[in-house]
Write a protein that holds these residues in place. Structure first.
Motif: not given
Ligand code: NAP
Ligand code: MG
Length: 495
Positions: A98-112
């Motif tokens: 979850s932590e990695l997914a949120i970072l990716i989502s915050l960084e480049m906007g992919k739905p979490v």
């Protein structure tokens, strides 16, 4: 498992640790280059500052990787033990999913939700796949006659520089890192300046999993500084790159101007998706065409961005794609109901809008979308469909890397194949037909590294992935990925 709500994702995001510094020789290294801001496309706000690496940090990371390769334990330990470390690495990624997914989502906007279910699943699977393969590679002993013994051994190539983009930041990084590490190489990873945090977190999980110091280093910074320094470095043995065709050319020049390091390129695409009139299920074909171009906001190297549809069924297929575009939920990537997040940056938004402007100018017909959505708070854009596109238009030739579909029509299979192959790119293609012979015949004629028949974006890790023509060289995934990270040695022993 109950699914996480929008409020819960927001609260997790607010509490998340945000790694800042390079990972060099197993240590947190601030470096000497100051820092740069990371802007989240979900709201246009700076959400982290990270170290800005350049030649100095790259030098130290490469030196650490060199020491770890030349004298360290990693290339010398049994392949089974390397495999066990990769499995622990996969376990830790799973724990921190979850932590990695949120970072990716915050960084480049992919739905979490997609970051969790698609991207992180791919990362975990990739680490496990190459972990399992580590001790299953066989050398060769070709017949050499009675008086000789011939051995063909596959040896790790040495220090790997891996440079990756932001659209699938951890999947694409792991497609390089996992086979390189399994083969016994050491790595310096340079992620995109858009997605440094997820890469830094991944690197640290690798250390925790038991990768010895210097085996996996992560230097964050700009392409023109850190990326170029890695490309030009005389002590890097191979540079594995995923990104645009324009930057891929730079890496070939860097190699030519330095030590002729091997350069492997996974580049852009303008993939055709051909719908023949005998398609068994036109609704599925249309739904898949829409899903393919709007998934990840169209920021997919393989996006089926040219829909080539037979004129007898064009209205029906295109109407269905347009309908889907209009109902797609565009919004906050941390909201689990969001189907399409923003594009990755202000620059990306501007570039996609520029393609839309030239499509209008060139005479394509806008069927839906075409505008930014500033009221959503970030770099959001409407899912966009143009038809009446002709092969000479910029929209038919250049990669947009955004949620913009170009529709072209044809009347014969000959025309469809000619249109499909009329591109500098050759990454992927789709083909829809009920006829088995047509499927095989047309698939053979398509100049693309992957052809999907009656589906799109499917397949496992055990099939290779890469491009024809200016979409690159070499293959990621499958056992073929080892060709990037190993050298073949012949030992001929006279008996
Ligand atoms: P990009 O601009 O080519 O950047 C890719 C990487 O190269 C980033 O880490 C970037 O660093 C670095 N870079 C940029 N300019 C550089 C330079 N002058 N010298 C050295 N390094 C440099 O691509 P992107 O915009 O991040 O990603 C989108 C592109 O990737 C699209 O063309 C897409 O098709 C392609 N892609 C291909 C595949 C595939 O497997 N074939 C998969 C995904 C994406 P900074 O950004 O930090 O400056
Ligand atoms: Mg960039």
């Amino acid at each position: 498992m109950p699914s996480t709500t929008h409020a819960e994702w927001l609260s997790l995001a607010a509490r998340l640790a945000r790694p800042m510094h390079h990972l060099i020789d197993g240590r947190d290294e601030p470096g000497r280059g100051g820092s740069f801001p990371v802007v989240s496309p979900r709201d246009g706000q700076v959400f982290a500052e990270v170290s800005d690496g350049g030649p100095d940090e790259v030098d130290r990371a490469v030196a650490a990787a060199r020491r770890a390769f030349d004298g360290g334990a990693w290339p010398r330990m049994s392949p089974a033990e390397r495999g066990r470390v990769l499995q622990r690495f996969a376990d830790l990624v799973e724990e921190h999913r979850s932590e990695l997914a949120i970072l990716i989502s915050l960084e480049m906007g992919k739905p979490v939700t997609e970051a969790t279910d698609i991207e992180l699943r791919a990362v975990i699977h990739t680490l496990r796949y190459y972990g399992e393969l580590a001790d299953k590679l066989l050398d060769e002993a070709p017949h050499a006659g009675d008086d000789a013994l011939a051995l063909v051994t596959r040896e790790p190539i040495g220090v790997v520089g891996a440079v990756v983009p932001w659209n699938f930041p951890l999947t694409l990084a792991t497609w390089k890192i996992a086979p390189a590490l399994a083969a016994g190489c050491t790595v310096v990873l340079k992620p995109s300046d858009q997605t440094p945090l997820s890469a830094l977190r991944l690197g640290r999980l690798g250390s925790e999993a038991g990768l010895p110091d210097g085996v996996l280093n992560v230097v964050v910074g700009q392409g023109r500084a850190a990326g170029q320094a890695l490309g030009l470095h005389p002590d890097v043995d191979v540079l594995a790159f995923t990104g645009s065709t324009a930057v891929g050319r730079h890496y070939l020049r860097y190699a030519a101007d330095s030590n002729l390091k091997r350069v492997w390129l996974e580049l852009g695409g303008k993939s055709p998706n051909i719908v023949l009139p005998d398609t068994p299920d036109l609704d599925t074909a249309a739904a898949t065409a829409a899903w393919g171009i709007f998934f990840n906001a169209g920021e997919m190297c393989t996006a089926p961005s040219r829909l080539l549809v037979h004129s007898s069924i064009a209205d029906r297929v295109v109407d269905a794609v347009v309908e889907r575009a209009r109902t797609l939920r565009v919004g906050d990537p941390l909201d689990p109901v969001t189907e399409m997040g923003p594009v990755a940056s202000a620059r990306q938004l501007e570039s996609v809008l520029d393609h839309i402007t030239s499509a209008h100018r060139d005479g394509a017909r806008l069927r839906t979308g075409g505008s930014a959505l500033p009221d959503r708070g970030g770099f959001h854009l409407e899912p966009t469909v143009f038809d009446q596109v002709t092969p000479d238009m910029r929209l038919a030739r250049e990669e947009v890397f955004g949620p913009v579909l170009a529709v072209l029509t044809f009347d014969t299979i000959e025309q469809a194949v000619a249109l499909a192959n009329d591109s500098d790119y050759g990454l992927a293609a789709g083909l829809w037909t009920a006829d088995l012979s047509t499927a095989h015949r047309v698939a053979r004629r398509l100049r693309a590294g992957t052809v999907w028949v009656n589906c799109y974006e499917e397949g496992g890790l055990n099939v290779p992935f890469g491009g024809y023509k200016q979409s690159g060289n070499g293959r990621d995934k499958s056992t073929h990925a080892f060709e990037k990270f190993t050298e073949l040695k012949t030992t001929w022993i006279k008996l």
